[in-house]
Design a protein around this motif. Structure first.
Motif, PDB file in Angstrom:
ATOM      1  N   SER A  54      24.403  29.707  22.220  1.00  0.00           N
ATOM      2  CA  SER A  54      24.082  30.926  21.489  1.00  0.00           C
ATOM      3  C   SER A  54      22.720  31.458  21.930  1.00  0.00           C
ATOM      4  O   SER A  54      21.730  30.730  21.929  1.00  0.00           O
ATOM      5  CB  SER A  54      24.075  30.634  19.990  1.00  0.00           C
ATOM      6  OG  SER A  54      23.668  31.772  19.276  1.00  0.00           O
ATOM      7  N   GLN A  55      22.671  32.701  22.335  1.00  0.00           N
ATOM      8  CA  GLN A  55      21.465  33.389  22.805  1.00  0.00           C
ATOM      9  C   GLN A  55      20.742  32.611  23.900  1.00  0.00           C
ATOM     10  O   GLN A  55      19.515  32.643  24.007  1.00  0.00           O
ATOM     11  CB  GLN A  55      20.512  33.696  21.648  1.00  0.00           C
ATOM     12  CG  GLN A  55      21.059  34.704  20.684  1.00  0.00           C
ATOM     13  CD  GLN A  55      20.028  35.197  19.697  1.00  0.00           C
ATOM     14  OE1 GLN A  55      18.908  34.713  19.625  1.00  0.00           O
ATOM     15  NE2 GLN A  55      20.407  36.191  18.916  1.00  0.00           N
ATOM     16  N   GLY A 113      29.718  41.119  18.136  1.00  0.00           N
ATOM     17  CA  GLY A 113      30.191  39.758  18.332  1.00  0.00           C
ATOM     18  C   GLY A 113      31.676  39.697  18.614  1.00  0.00           C
ATOM     19  O   GLY A 113      32.235  38.626  18.806  1.00  0.00           O
ATOM     20  N   PRO A 158      26.856  37.876  22.344  1.00  0.00           N
ATOM     21  CA  PRO A 158      27.207  37.450  20.980  1.00  0.00           C
ATOM     22  C   PRO A 158      28.641  36.945  20.864  1.00  0.00           C
ATOM     23  O   PRO A 158      28.951  36.193  19.951  1.00  0.00           O
ATOM     24  CB  PRO A 158      26.997  38.718  20.146  1.00  0.00           C
ATOM     25  CG  PRO A 158      25.995  39.506  20.913  1.00  0.00           C
ATOM     26  CD  PRO A 158      26.300  39.233  22.366  1.00  0.00           C
ATOM     27  N   THR A 159      29.513  37.326  21.792  1.00  0.00           N
ATOM     28  CA  THR A 159      30.901  36.864  21.751  1.00  0.00           C
ATOM     29  C   THR A 159      31.045  35.400  22.135  1.00  0.00           C
ATOM     30  O   THR A 159      32.080  34.788  21.876  1.00  0.00           O
ATOM     31  CB  THR A 159      31.782  37.701  22.710  1.00  0.00           C
ATOM     32  OG1 THR A 159      31.212  37.652  24.022  1.00  0.00           O
ATOM     33  CG2 THR A 159      31.892  39.134  22.254  1.00  0.00           C
ATOM     34  N   ARG A 186      30.920  31.919  21.414  1.00  0.00           N
ATOM     35  CA  ARG A 186      30.918  31.223  20.121  1.00  0.00           C
ATOM     36  C   ARG A 186      30.396  29.786  20.184  1.00  0.00           C
ATOM     37  O   ARG A 186      30.198  29.170  19.157  1.00  0.00           O
ATOM     38  CB  ARG A 186      32.337  31.210  19.542  1.00  0.00           C
ATOM     39  CG  ARG A 186      32.921  32.589  19.340  1.00  0.00           C
ATOM     40  CD  ARG A 186      32.274  33.293  18.203  1.00  0.00           C
ATOM     41  NE  ARG A 186      32.962  34.565  17.951  1.00  0.00           N
ATOM     42  CZ  ARG A 186      32.398  35.590  17.407  1.00  0.00           C
ATOM     43  NH1 ARG A 186      31.139  35.532  17.058  1.00  0.00           N
ATOM     44  NH2 ARG A 186      33.071  36.693  17.204  1.00  0.00           N
TER      45      ARG A 186
END
Length: 195
Positions: free
Chosen positions: A32-33, A190, A24-25, A27
């Protein structure tokens, strides 16, 4: 589809054949994922393919027609995905090691990477590798960049398996990969940090 040079990189390649799982960190919305299969890694950098970004268009048959690959319609269909943001017009077929052609890269003895028309023609004719995915574009890192991102807790690494690499359950692939590591994604923060 162009025919780029795929070459093995010298060096330890400790991440080659592994899967990266975005934390989650991370950015960057492009990752993302994401679940990324690392095709090559050494002191000069790394190259990988995102496994959980579906490509709605073009469809495999449409692309084969556009490229003039016979037979049309193809006797076999391939799932297609967005392999990454770099050179998204280039196609790569990530496939099982039961088939290869001149220029195919043996990633780890189990997975192969081909970027020639040979693999597309074999698949369109109903043959080719038992398992395969066509991915447009790739993810790339310069020297030391991926290692730094791992150090900053942007990625987890895991062993690749056939389900993660070849299944078409794109929406749940990241969660399933985390579950294989016995990690509950809901418990991840995150925020980056070190103890």
């Amino acid at each position: 589809m162009m025919e780029p040079e795929i070459s093995t990189m010298s060096g330890p390649g400790w991440l080659t054949g592994q899967v990266l799982l975005a934390m989650p960190t991370l950015r960057d919305p492009r990752f993302s994922q994401s679940v990324v299969f690392v095709c090559a890694h050494n002191e000069d950098g790394a190259m990988g393919l995102v496994l959980n970004r579906v490509l709605r268009k073009p469809r495999f048959g449409d692309l084969m027609q556009q490229l003039g690959v016979e037979p049309y319609p193809p006797q076999r269909d391939l799932p297609m995905g967005q392999g990454g943001p770099v050179e998204d017009h280039r196609g790569f077929v990530l496939h099982s090691a039961d088939w290869s052609a001149e220029g195919s890269l043996d990633v780890d003895g189990t997975h192969m990477l081909s970027a020639s028309m040979d693999v597309l023609q074999a698949i369109a004719a109903g043959g080719g590798p038992r398992q395969a995915r066509l991915l447009l574009g790739y993810a790339g890192w310069g020297a030391g960049q991926l290692e730094e991102e791992i150090w900053q807790n942007s990625w987890l690494t895991a062993a690749a398996d056939e389900d993660l690499v070849f299944d078409t359950g794109y929406q749940s692939k990241w969660q399933r990969a985390m579950a294989k590591l016995k990690i509950d994604p809901g418990m991840l923060s995150g925020d980056a940090g070190r103890a």
